[in-house]
Design an enzyme around this catalytic site. Structure first.
Site, short mmCIF file in Angstrom:
data_model
loop_
_atom_site.label_atom_id
_atom_site.label_comp_id
_atom_site.label_asym_id
_atom_site.label_seq_id
_atom_site.Cartn_x
_atom_site.Cartn_y
_atom_site.Cartn_z
N GLY A 243 -4.47 25.26 64.69
CA GLY A 243 -4.86 24.87 63.27
C GLY A 243 -5.19 25.81 62.19
CD GLU A 285 -5.33 23.99 72.76
OE1 GLU A 285 -5.73 23.80 73.68
OE2 GLU A 285 -5.30 23.06 71.72
N GLY A 287 -0.42 27.66 67.06
CA GLY A 287 1.03 27.76 67.26
C GLY A 287 1.70 28.13 65.84
NE ARG A 288 0.36 24.53 60.61
CZ ARG A 288 1.06 23.45 60.45
NH1 ARG A 288 2.11 23.30 59.78
NH2 ARG A 288 0.35 22.30 61.13
CB CYS A 354 21.75 6.92 54.55
SG CYS A 354 23.49 7.29 54.77
CD GLU A 355 14.61 7.57 54.64
OE1 GLU A 355 13.86 7.59 53.52
OE2 GLU A 355 14.18 6.76 55.48
C1 LIG Z 1 -0.66 20.81 67.76
C2 LIG Z 1 -1.69 21.39 68.19
C3 LIG Z 1 -1.96 22.60 68.37
C4 LIG Z 1 -1.31 23.88 67.37
O1 LIG Z 1 -1.55 23.44 66.21
P1 LIG Z 1 -0.94 24.43 64.98
O2 LIG Z 1 -1.45 23.85 63.62
O3 LIG Z 1 0.45 24.79 65.29
O4 LIG Z 1 -1.90 25.84 65.23
C5 LIG Z 1 -2.81 23.22 69.15
N1 LIG Z 1 -3.54 22.27 69.96
C6 LIG Z 1 -3.41 20.91 70.07
C7 LIG Z 1 -4.15 20.17 70.83
C8 LIG Z 1 -2.46 20.43 69.09
O5 LIG Z 1 -2.23 19.17 69.14
#
Ligand SMILES: *Cc1c(COP(=O)(O)O)cnc(C)c1O
Length: 449
Positions: A243, A285, A287-288, A354-355
């Site tokens: 997040g 965790e 990601g982004r 087509c959207e």
């Molecule tokens: C999507 C998700 C993440 C990654 O979120 P980011 O916004 O990419 O950092 C981590 N943990 C869980 C449980 C998620 O669903």
């Protein structure tokens, strides 16, 4: 969050490099910048270098990269080299982590609405299982068996009010255990044989305010203290979830990761240390924030159309990047070779679905665009390729890893029509033949029996 001046959104490759690459691999494609991903990872680890292991040694921090953000084994491997693990939530994601050599407790399995076979596979790999619901304890026991180490996902409901449009208000979110459930869950798990515990929550998404981010950690630290007081159980790690936000727009604030880590450290000292619970490992965790800013979708302009509005039609579409259509998300666009031209035109930048939602930008101020221009859409390194789909028979693009500032390694080829037909078995029809004859003669779907 301090007031910030606009960020310069630049591209780490030249128009010439793309033109060379394009001779072999037609646009569109995603490019990920390896050096920048590695530098960002090191910065994150350095900011959290105060986190100790359970034995009080240095190096207790770990980011379990959210595989869903960029599920490519080449990316997972380079992040693994930087000390990251994998956060998985499906069987294929577990298989990917395993293929890369990410092992045991280096894998976090944070799923929801989980089928038995995923729990079984996660347990087999020795992954840390993060439980999303109180009923999953019995389900896990019956299917895979209760592992020694278990983590629980907390949903604070109305106790946390910094909700955001993507993840929403926690009390409306499907994830996690309520306060009462989670306290019960630890004792039940202990009765069922678990001896080691973790605590998790993910209550922010694309959050760029350091104070709000750190506040989520504070909430978990307080809960760890309460769990200890009420059950006698000490969690050995706290997983802050993902997040951490990124500045998609040049005027967005960029998270100061050192400031965020300092604030988390402050709460840690105030709550965990003061209550005699240290050391507890801190993991996340993300990601982004790890790959998002370092990915670029490169696409050619097919047509420029003047109707009620002016439209730029690209050879990429929602299949390659869904966020603008799905969330109305802003993604910055650079026109290669036109960086210094005056910004004196307004366009909707579209794909070919087509959207009508299939737009990368709406009423965007850009230089004058001509057909054949090369456009780079920024910040596609997370939740970009990964969200792709095949609606309208659109095919997913290739992915490249840019290494040493100039080599482009193909880390996933583009889909072909054969891939699109691969799951079909239509009365013996040879769809691979169809794919080869594309466009030239309208093919007959023949029955070859
Ligand atoms: C999507 C998700 C993440 C990654 O979120 P980011 O916004 O990419 O950092 C981590 N943990 C869980 C449980 C998620 O669903």
């Amino acid at each position: 969050m301090q007031g910030s001046k606009p960020i310069q959104k630049t591209v780490p490759f030249s128009k010439l490099q793309i033109e060379k690459l394009e001779k072999e691999y037609p646009t569109p494609f995603h490019i990920y910048d390896e050096e920048a991903i590695r530098a960002g990872s090191r910065r994150l680890y350095k900011a959290f270098s105060w986190v100790t292991t359970t034995d009080g040694k240095a190096g207790g921090f770990k980011n379990y990269f959210a595989v869903k953000a960029l599920p490519n084994p080449y990316i997972l491997r380079l992040l693994y080299e930087e000390g990251m693990g994998a956060d998985c939530s499906s069987l294929p994601e577990l298989l990917l982590a395993d293929a890369v050599g990410i092992k045991g407790e280096e894998i976090m399995f944070t799923s929801n609405d989980t089928p038995a076979e995923e729990f079984i596979q996660a347990k087999k790999l020795g992954a840390i299982i993060n439980i999303d619901d109180i009923t999953h304890l019995d389900f896990l026991e019956k299917t895979a068996g209760i592992p020694k180490l278990l983590c629980f996902r907390y949903n604070p409901g109305d106790d946390y009010s910094h909700g955001n449009p993507i993840i929403g208000n926690p009390s409306e979110a499907k994830y996690g255990l309520t306060h009462d459930q989670i306290l019960r869950a630890y004792t039940t798990a202990q009765q069922k044989g678990a001896t080691r515990f973790g605590l998790h929550a993910m209550i922010v998404s694309n959050q760029r305010d350091e104070e709000i981010l750190a506040d989520a950690a504070r909430l978990l630290f307080s809960l760890a203290v309460e769990i200890h007081e009420k059950t006698g159980i000490r969690v050995e790690f706290i997983n802050l979830g993902g997040g951490i936000g990124i500045p998609y727009s040049p005027v967005d604030h960029q998270v100061d990761i050192e400031d965020y880590a300092r604030r988390v450290h402050g709460h840690y000292k105030e709550i965990i240390v003061k209550n005699g619970l240290a050391p507890i490992r801190i993991v996340m965790e993300s990601g982004r924030a790890v790959t998002g800013p370092y990915g670029y979708l490169v696409s050619r302009v097919r047509h420029v159309a003047k109707k009620h509005r002016d439209y730029v039609g690209l050879d990429a579409c929602m299949a390659n990047l869904m966020r603008p259509a799905l969330y109305g998300a802003y993604h910055h666009i650079t026109v290669l070779g036109k960086e210094d031209r005056p910004l004196d035109h307004v366009y909707d930048v579209t794909g070919s679905l087509c959207e009508n939602n299939d737009k990368f930008a709406v009423q965007r101020i850009l230089p004058e665009i001509s057909s054949g221009d090369l456009m780079v859409i920024h910040d596609t390194g997370a939740h970009g390729y990964a969200m792709g789909f095949n609606y309208n028979g659109k095919l997913r693009s290739a992915e490249f890893l840019m290494q040493n500032g100039g080599t482009f390694k193909l880390i996933r080829r583009a889909e072909t029509a054969n891939d699109y037909f691969a799951t079909l078995d239509f009365e013996g029809s040879d769809f691979s033949g169809l794919a080869r004859n594309k466009a030239t003669s309208p093919p007959q779907v023949g029955n070859k029996k």
